[in-house]
Design a protein around this motif. Structure first.
Motif, PDB file in Angstrom:
ATOM      1  N   GLY A  53      76.607  23.290 -46.656  1.00  0.00           N
ATOM      2  CA  GLY A  53      77.549  22.167 -46.756  1.00  0.00           C
ATOM      3  C   GLY A  53      76.864  20.831 -46.974  1.00  0.00           C
ATOM      4  N   VAL A  54      75.623  20.852 -47.481  1.00  0.00           N
ATOM      5  CA  VAL A  54      74.962  19.571 -47.753  1.00  0.00           C
ATOM      6  C   VAL A  54      75.503  18.993 -49.064  1.00  0.00           C
ATOM      7  CG1 VAL A  54      72.884  20.292 -46.516  1.00  0.00           C
ATOM      8  CG2 VAL A  54      72.987  20.551 -49.008  1.00  0.00           C
ATOM      9  N   ASP A  55      75.226  17.712 -49.277  1.00  0.00           N
ATOM     10  CA  ASP A  55      75.786  17.027 -50.447  1.00  0.00           C
ATOM     11  C   ASP A  55      74.806  16.952 -51.607  1.00  0.00           C
ATOM     12  OD1 ASP A  55      78.240  15.994 -49.015  1.00  0.00           O
ATOM     13  OD2 ASP A  55      76.629  15.256 -47.740  1.00  0.00           O
ATOM     14  N   ALA A  56      73.526  16.987 -51.292  1.00  0.00           N
ATOM     15  CA  ALA A  56      72.537  16.763 -52.350  1.00  0.00           C
ATOM     16  C   ALA A  56      71.248  17.488 -52.017  1.00  0.00           C
ATOM     17  CB  ALA A  56      72.267  15.268 -52.486  1.00  0.00           C
ATOM     18  N   ILE A  57      70.447  17.654 -53.067  1.00  0.00           N
ATOM     19  CA  ILE A  57      69.119  18.262 -52.908  1.00  0.00           C
ATOM     20  C   ILE A  57      68.100  17.259 -53.421  1.00  0.00           C
ATOM     21  CG2 ILE A  57      67.613  20.100 -53.770  1.00  0.00           C
ATOM     22  CD1 ILE A  57      70.075  21.797 -54.148  1.00  0.00           C
ATOM     23  N   GLU A  99      77.292  22.893 -60.508  1.00  0.00           N
ATOM     24  CA  GLU A  99      78.399  23.862 -60.332  1.00  0.00           C
ATOM     25  C   GLU A  99      78.738  24.057 -58.864  1.00  0.00           C
ATOM     26  OE1 GLU A  99      77.264  26.826 -63.932  1.00  0.00           O
ATOM     27  OE2 GLU A  99      77.385  27.743 -61.934  1.00  0.00           O
ATOM     28  N   LEU A 100      77.705  24.009 -58.044  1.00  0.00           N
ATOM     29  CA  LEU A 100      77.912  24.209 -56.600  1.00  0.00           C
ATOM     30  C   LEU A 100      78.291  22.896 -55.907  1.00  0.00           C
ATOM     31  CD1 LEU A 100      74.943  26.676 -55.991  1.00  0.00           C
ATOM     32  CD2 LEU A 100      77.373  27.206 -55.772  1.00  0.00           C
ATOM     33  N   ASP A 101      78.583  21.892 -56.722  1.00  0.00           N
ATOM     34  CA  ASP A 101      79.072  20.616 -56.212  1.00  0.00           C
ATOM     35  C   ASP A 101      78.056  19.853 -55.368  1.00  0.00           C
ATOM     36  OD1 ASP A 101      81.032  18.823 -56.299  1.00  0.00           O
ATOM     37  OD2 ASP A 101      82.136  19.570 -54.565  1.00  0.00           O
ATOM     38  N   MET A 102      76.811  19.943 -55.767  1.00  0.00           N
ATOM     39  CA  MET A 102      75.772  19.155 -55.087  1.00  0.00           C
ATOM     40  C   MET A 102      75.102  18.257 -56.120  1.00  0.00           C
ATOM     41  SD  MET A 102      73.974  21.968 -52.568  1.00  0.00           S
ATOM     42  CE  MET A 102      73.594  23.138 -53.862  1.00  0.00           C
ATOM     43  N   LYS A 103      74.534  17.161 -55.623  1.00  0.00           N
ATOM     44  CA  LYS A 103      73.768  16.255 -56.476  1.00  0.00           C
ATOM     45  C   LYS A 103      72.307  16.705 -56.453  1.00  0.00           C
ATOM     46  CE  LYS A 103      77.238  13.229 -56.712  1.00  0.00           C
ATOM     47  NZ  LYS A 103      77.959  12.966 -57.952  1.00  0.00           N
ATOM     48  N   LEU A 104      71.564  16.287 -57.475  1.00  0.00           N
ATOM     49  CA  LEU A 104      70.141  16.641 -57.517  1.00  0.00           C
ATOM     50  C   LEU A 104      69.288  15.382 -57.654  1.00  0.00           C
ATOM     51  CD1 LEU A 104      68.051  18.892 -57.552  1.00  0.00           C
ATOM     52  CD2 LEU A 104      68.293  19.011 -60.003  1.00  0.00           C
ATOM     53  N   MET A 105      68.363  15.228 -56.738  1.00  0.00           N
ATOM     54  CA  MET A 105      67.442  14.082 -56.791  1.00  0.00           C
ATOM     55  C   MET A 105      66.020  14.582 -57.040  1.00  0.00           C
ATOM     56  SD  MET A 105      68.807  12.134 -53.402  1.00  0.00           S
ATOM     57  CE  MET A 105      67.418  11.001 -53.331  1.00  0.00           C
ATOM     58  N   LEU A 106      65.315  13.885 -57.911  1.00  0.00           N
ATOM     59  CA  LEU A 106      63.915  14.201 -58.156  1.00  0.00           C
ATOM     60  C   LEU A 106      63.045  13.232 -57.371  1.00  0.00           C
ATOM     61  CD1 LEU A 106      63.789  14.980 -61.961  1.00  0.00           C
ATOM     62  CD2 LEU A 106      64.596  16.365 -60.054  1.00  0.00           C
ATOM     63  N   ASP A 107      61.775  13.563 -57.301  1.00  0.00           N
ATOM     64  CA  ASP A 107      60.816  12.767 -56.526  1.00  0.00           C
ATOM     65  C   ASP A 107      59.838  12.164 -57.526  1.00  0.00           C
ATOM     66  OD1 ASP A 107      58.973  11.880 -54.616  1.00  0.00           O
ATOM     67  OD2 ASP A 107      59.231  13.660 -53.363  1.00  0.00           O
ATOM     68  N   ILE A 108      59.995  10.889 -57.783  1.00  0.00           N
ATOM     69  CA  ILE A 108      59.151  10.252 -58.788  1.00  0.00           C
ATOM     70  C   ILE A 108      58.021   9.492 -58.084  1.00  0.00           C
ATOM     71  CG2 ILE A 108      60.587   8.156 -58.925  1.00  0.00           C
ATOM     72  CD1 ILE A 108      59.453   9.400 -62.099  1.00  0.00           C
ATOM     73  N   VAL A 109      56.852   9.500 -58.695  1.00  0.00           N
ATOM     74  CA  VAL A 109      55.679   8.867 -58.068  1.00  0.00           C
ATOM     75  C   VAL A 109      55.262   7.688 -58.947  1.00  0.00           C
ATOM     76  CG1 VAL A 109      53.389   9.316 -57.093  1.00  0.00           C
ATOM     77  CG2 VAL A 109      55.004  11.207 -57.387  1.00  0.00           C
ATOM     78  N   PRO A 110      55.750   6.483 -58.649  1.00  0.00           N
ATOM     79  CA  PRO A 110      55.461   5.366 -59.547  1.00  0.00           C
ATOM     80  C   PRO A 110      54.173   4.604 -59.237  1.00  0.00           C
ATOM     81  CG  PRO A 110      57.127   4.712 -57.937  1.00  0.00           C
ATOM     82  CD  PRO A 110      56.730   6.129 -57.611  1.00  0.00           C
TER      83      PRO A 110
END
Ligand code: BGC
Length: 522
Positions: A53-57, A99-110
């Protein structure tokens, strides 16, 4: 701290209340039997995450990289490291996440890249190539020593000598992680391009790594001052020299970094509903967080207060929350976390002096998960917290992988302890993480008894208790429609506060003696 009921019942943005599940890709699921987790592996396990039931990864870096710091040393920001898969694999992962209704966040190294990135390979060749000013190149002092007293977070000087240029270059972490020169507009444009590349593919946001270590000031480079309040404490003693200095405005948190946060945000604003969460620290982390998240800059800060290396007692947790909300109450501009890929696991670390028994540790973990998801802002949980996994502290020295741990072994265990592969089925070889003979870090025997899919199948597991809690949470207006909380009260072993929306005041009580959480409308 008294607060009035928020009158604004407008729907909050997704990231202001999100529960974000952090995946360490190397250790989540291997799909091609090389002993290393990968993107198709993550895709195959997405339902397990969605069912929680989480919202994002948020996925730690999987970009092309020599893996000296396991992905936080990027050699190509627009490609996938072959051991993790391909861009097509990524697109499938993203589509399934949505599709599973979650957001996706990436990990950027600036702040830095790998010394294998084409930018650095070119830059280090001479003083007059196209990328000559893309990094911090500085002449030695007349006595040949480095330009400043700056130290690397991972040990030793932050400056390394480059014979081709007869100059030093700056690296706040490994010497193979040279720091970019963000005073150069071309560097900022390069990162805007990277942001566009991933936003165009459909990613919903970024966790920005170590933003406070971006260097955007140029000469004269000033020495850090001594930290006169320094006391030996957390982290290995070998590493303490770094903390004997103050860093803000000299080596770290340089005011000019803000041009980076504004430039990166300007790209995010060209897309719908995207989110930028900056990992921010410094001598005064709250000040840094406020500055970075002011209008037009990053949306939110990843707060370190609950991530103390040695853990916290109840009083420490109260102080940590109070300090963080002092600046952010009423906003969703911060994210709390008890665990991540950089600190010992919370089930082992938090309240360690209590010497909790196995079943109590599980109850404590559930209590911590509920506590963090009742705080204002978003919350980041780290893979395995939903299983109350313990830190793995028996990895033989010859199997250690973390460069920071290796630098200071054997007195320091480093970060491998929280990075071992997930066990999915207790009875399968390698816990069904991989069919390889050898995995990159060993699968913990102890984790086999708490394997993810086994736990998900047990009605009374922490996984299911937390899933039920998250589903209840979504129905509480005080937790979902406003980001306000009262001052923390309660006795020595309690944390009590009210969350308040226009239509609901919810008293949230966490008792660290009975290890129970209770909720009451008042
Ligand atoms: C990341 C670490 C990494 C460091 C250097 C951090 O804050 O979370 O895992 O080693 O940045 O990139």
């Amino acid at each position: 701290m008294s607060i009035s009921k928020p009158s604004n019942t407008e729907q909050l943005k997704w990231w202001e209340t999100a529960v974000i599940y952090q995946i360490y890709p190397r250790s989540f699921q291997d799909s091609n039997d090389d002993g290393i987790g990968d993107l198709p592996g993550i895709t195959s396990r997405l339902e397990y995450i969605a069912n929680l039931g989480v919202d994002a990864i948020w996925i730690s870096p999987f970009f092309k990289s020599p893996q000296k710091d396991f992905g936080y040393d990027v050699s190509d920001y627009r490609d996938i490291n072959p051991e993790y898969g391909t861009l097509d694999d990524f697109d499938r992962l993203l589509a399934r996440t949505h599709e599973l209704d979650m957001k996706l966040m990436l990990d950027i190294v600036p702040a830095h890249c790998s010394d294998q990135h084409a930018w650095f390979i070119e830059s280090r060749q001479s003083r007059d190539n196209d990328k000559a000013d893309w990094f911090h190149w500085v002449d030695p002092k007349p006595d040949g020593s480095p330009p400043t007293n700056w130290l690397s977070f991972f040990g030793g000087s932050a400056w390394t000598w480059e014979p081709f240029r007869q100059q030093y270059y700056l690296h706040n972490f490994l010497e193979s992680q040279p720091n970019l020169n963000h005073a150069n507009p071309d560097v900022q444009e390069a990162y805007r391009d990277v942001a566009r590349f991933w936003f165009d593919r459909g990613v919903d946001g970024f966790r920005l790594d170590a933003v406070h270590t971006i260097n955007a000031d140029t000469a004269p480079y000033r020495n850090n001052e001594a930290n006169r309040e320094f006391k030996f404490g957390e982290l290995p003693r070998e590493q303490q020299p770094f903390f004997m200095q103050l860093h803000d405005s000299a080596q770290l948190n340089q005011p000019a970094i803000q041009s980076f946060s504004e430039s990166f945000r300007s790209v995010a604003d060209q897309y719908d509903d995207r989110y930028l969460m900056g990992e921010l620290h410094g001598d005064d982390p709250i000040k840094a967080s406020e500055t970075f998240t002011s209008p037009g800059r990053l949306h939110a800060t990843y707060n370190f207060n609950l991530l103390e290396w040695d853990g916290l007692d109840v009083d420490g947790i109260k102080k940590a929350i109070t300090n963080a909300i002092s600046a952010f109450n009423g906003t969703g501009r911060l994210s709390f976390a008890f665990s991540n890929h950089d600190v010992p696991r919370s089930a082992t670390r938090m309240l360690a002096p209590l010497g909790l028994k196995e079943d109590q540790q599980q109850a404590l973990q559930l209590l911590l998960l509920k506590l963090e998801s009742c705080l204002i802002g978003s919350t980041c949980i780290y893979q395995g917290e939903e299983l109350a996994l313990q830190d793995v502290r028996d990895i033989p020295i010859e199997l250690m992988q973390d460069p920071w741990g290796i630098e200071f072994a054997p007195t320091f265990l480093g970060r491998d302890t929280c990075r071992t592969p997930m066990a999915w089925r207790g009875k399968a070889s390698n816990g069904d993480f991989s069919k390889a003979n050898k995995t990159w870090l060993p699968v913990s025997e102890q984790h086999l008894s708490r394997a993810a899919l086994d736990e998900a199948a047990k009605p009374d597991s922490i996984y299911n208790a937390f899933a039920a809690f998250l589903s209840w949470r979504k129905k509480q207006s005080a937790l979902m429609h406003a980001n306000s909380m009262t001052e923390i009260t309660g006795g020595a072993s309690q944390i009590v506060f009210d969350r308040i929306s226009e239509s609901q005041t919810l008293r949230c009580s966490f008792d660290f003696e009975s290890l129970a959480a209770t909720f009451e409308e008042v």
